[in-house]
Design a protein around this motif. Structure first.
Motif, PDB file in Angstrom:
ATOM      1  N   LEU A  33       0.811  -1.216   0.000  1.00 46.54           N
ATOM      2  CA  LEU A  33       0.000   0.000   0.000  1.00 46.54           C
ATOM      3  C   LEU A  33       0.848   1.272   0.000  1.00 46.54           C
ATOM      4  O   LEU A  33       0.387   2.330  -0.429  1.00 46.54           O
ATOM      5  CB  LEU A  33      -0.925  -0.016   1.230  1.00 46.54           C
ATOM      6  N   CYS A  36       0.968   3.938  -2.838  1.00 45.14           N
ATOM      7  CA  CYS A  36      -0.309   4.639  -2.982  1.00 45.14           C
ATOM      8  C   CYS A  36      -0.486   5.665  -1.866  1.00 45.14           C
ATOM      9  O   CYS A  36      -0.938   6.794  -2.112  1.00 45.14           O
ATOM     10  CB  CYS A  36      -1.441   3.607  -2.945  1.00 45.14           C
ATOM     11  N   PHE A 220      -7.751  -1.981  -3.750  1.00 45.56           N
ATOM     12  CA  PHE A 220      -6.842  -3.066  -4.114  1.00 45.56           C
ATOM     13  C   PHE A 220      -7.364  -3.814  -5.329  1.00 45.56           C
ATOM     14  O   PHE A 220      -8.534  -4.172  -5.405  1.00 45.56           O
ATOM     15  CB  PHE A 220      -6.691  -4.035  -2.941  1.00 45.56           C
ATOM     16  N   TRP A 227      -2.409  -1.341  -5.611  1.00 48.68           N
ATOM     17  CA  TRP A 227      -3.376  -0.426  -5.024  1.00 48.68           C
ATOM     18  C   TRP A 227      -3.461   0.826  -5.892  1.00 48.68           C
ATOM     19  O   TRP A 227      -2.504   1.208  -6.555  1.00 48.68           O
ATOM     20  CB  TRP A 227      -2.939  -0.008  -3.612  1.00 48.68           C
TER      21      TRP A 227
END
Length: 248
Positions: A33, A36, A220, A227
């Motif tokens: 993650l 992002c 996702f 992501w």
């Protein structure tokens, strides 16, 4: 001293501290993650403080607090972008892990085992930016916690806060999927009842003395295994930006 630290929640992360920088370990979801998250964070900071991300150290002169810093996955990029970074975490074992990795990376970051409330008690100078990522769903009193974060910001300062939505989809994805099926996280890492809807978080931010100005979802893609940011889909993971009003 009043605190919003939840000891049971801290114990979960104490047990995983050594794995912060293992991209295939228990923090694999955060490593996936992170690009992002950084995209959103850097864009919001640059826009709020009129910084050019194409320069070498666009955040030079900014003082940034990373609350719940863990092993430093966000603190280190902020330091590389030129900011003066203070990373704090209530899980004591996270701090030496973060310090060791920063030293190996040649970065100067002020890591401390403390809390937002304790920083206020010690008279910490205000920050330009507070990063408050995936923490609010782990505290005992979200409003008191967000109010403490607001007090640590200077007037005109920016807070980025991310968390998980509370609905059937988030239970399936974050609890059943991440903890039981994919086993990305140890079972019990998250308590679905403590998840917060975007509207609830905006209300809490307002009550804490902040002006919410933006929110977006982290979505996702299980096929591409990546992501992306979404203006419409805040159904599971999402992030908000809020500003502390200037004093009259």
């Amino acid at each position: 001293m009043t605190t919003t630290i939840d000891d049971a929640e801290i114990a979960k992360f104490q047990a995983m501290a050594a794995e912060w920088w293992d991209p295939e370990g228990k923090f694999k979801p955060l490593h996936m993650l992170n690009p992002c998250r950084l995209d959103y964070i850097t864009t919001q900071i640059a826009g709020e403080f009129d910084r050019d991300l194409r320069t070498d150290r666009p955040f030079a002169g900014l003082r940034i607090l990373d609350i719940g810093c863990g092993g430093g996955l966000l603190s280190e990029p902020m330091a590389r972008l030129g900011a003066e970074v203070v990373g704090v975490d209530a899980a004591e074992r996270n701090i030496p892990v973060a310090q060791a990795h920063a030293m190996q990376s040649g970065l100067e970051i002020d890591y401390r085992h403390t809390s937002a409330e304790a920083l206020i008690e010690t008279g910490e100078p205000p920050f330009d930016v507070v990063l408050n990522m995936e923490v609010v769903e782990h505290v005992s009193d979200p409003l008191a916690y967000l109010t403490a974060c607001q007090r640590l910001l200077r007037p005109g300062g920016l807070m980025i806060c991310s968390t998980l939505n509370r609905n059937p989809k988030s239970y399936v994805m974050a609890i059943i999927g991440a903890e039981h099926v994919m086993r990305w996280l140890p079972k019990g890492t998250h308590d679905w009842s403590k998840f917060i809807t975007p509207d609830e978080l905006f209300t809490l931010l307002g009550k804490a003395g902040l002006d919410p100005v933006d929110r977006m979802g982290f979505v996702f893609n299980p096929i591409a295994w990546t992501w992306r940011l979404s203006e419409r889909d805040l159904s599971v993971n999402y992030v908000t930006a809020s500003v502390k009003p200037q004093t009259p």
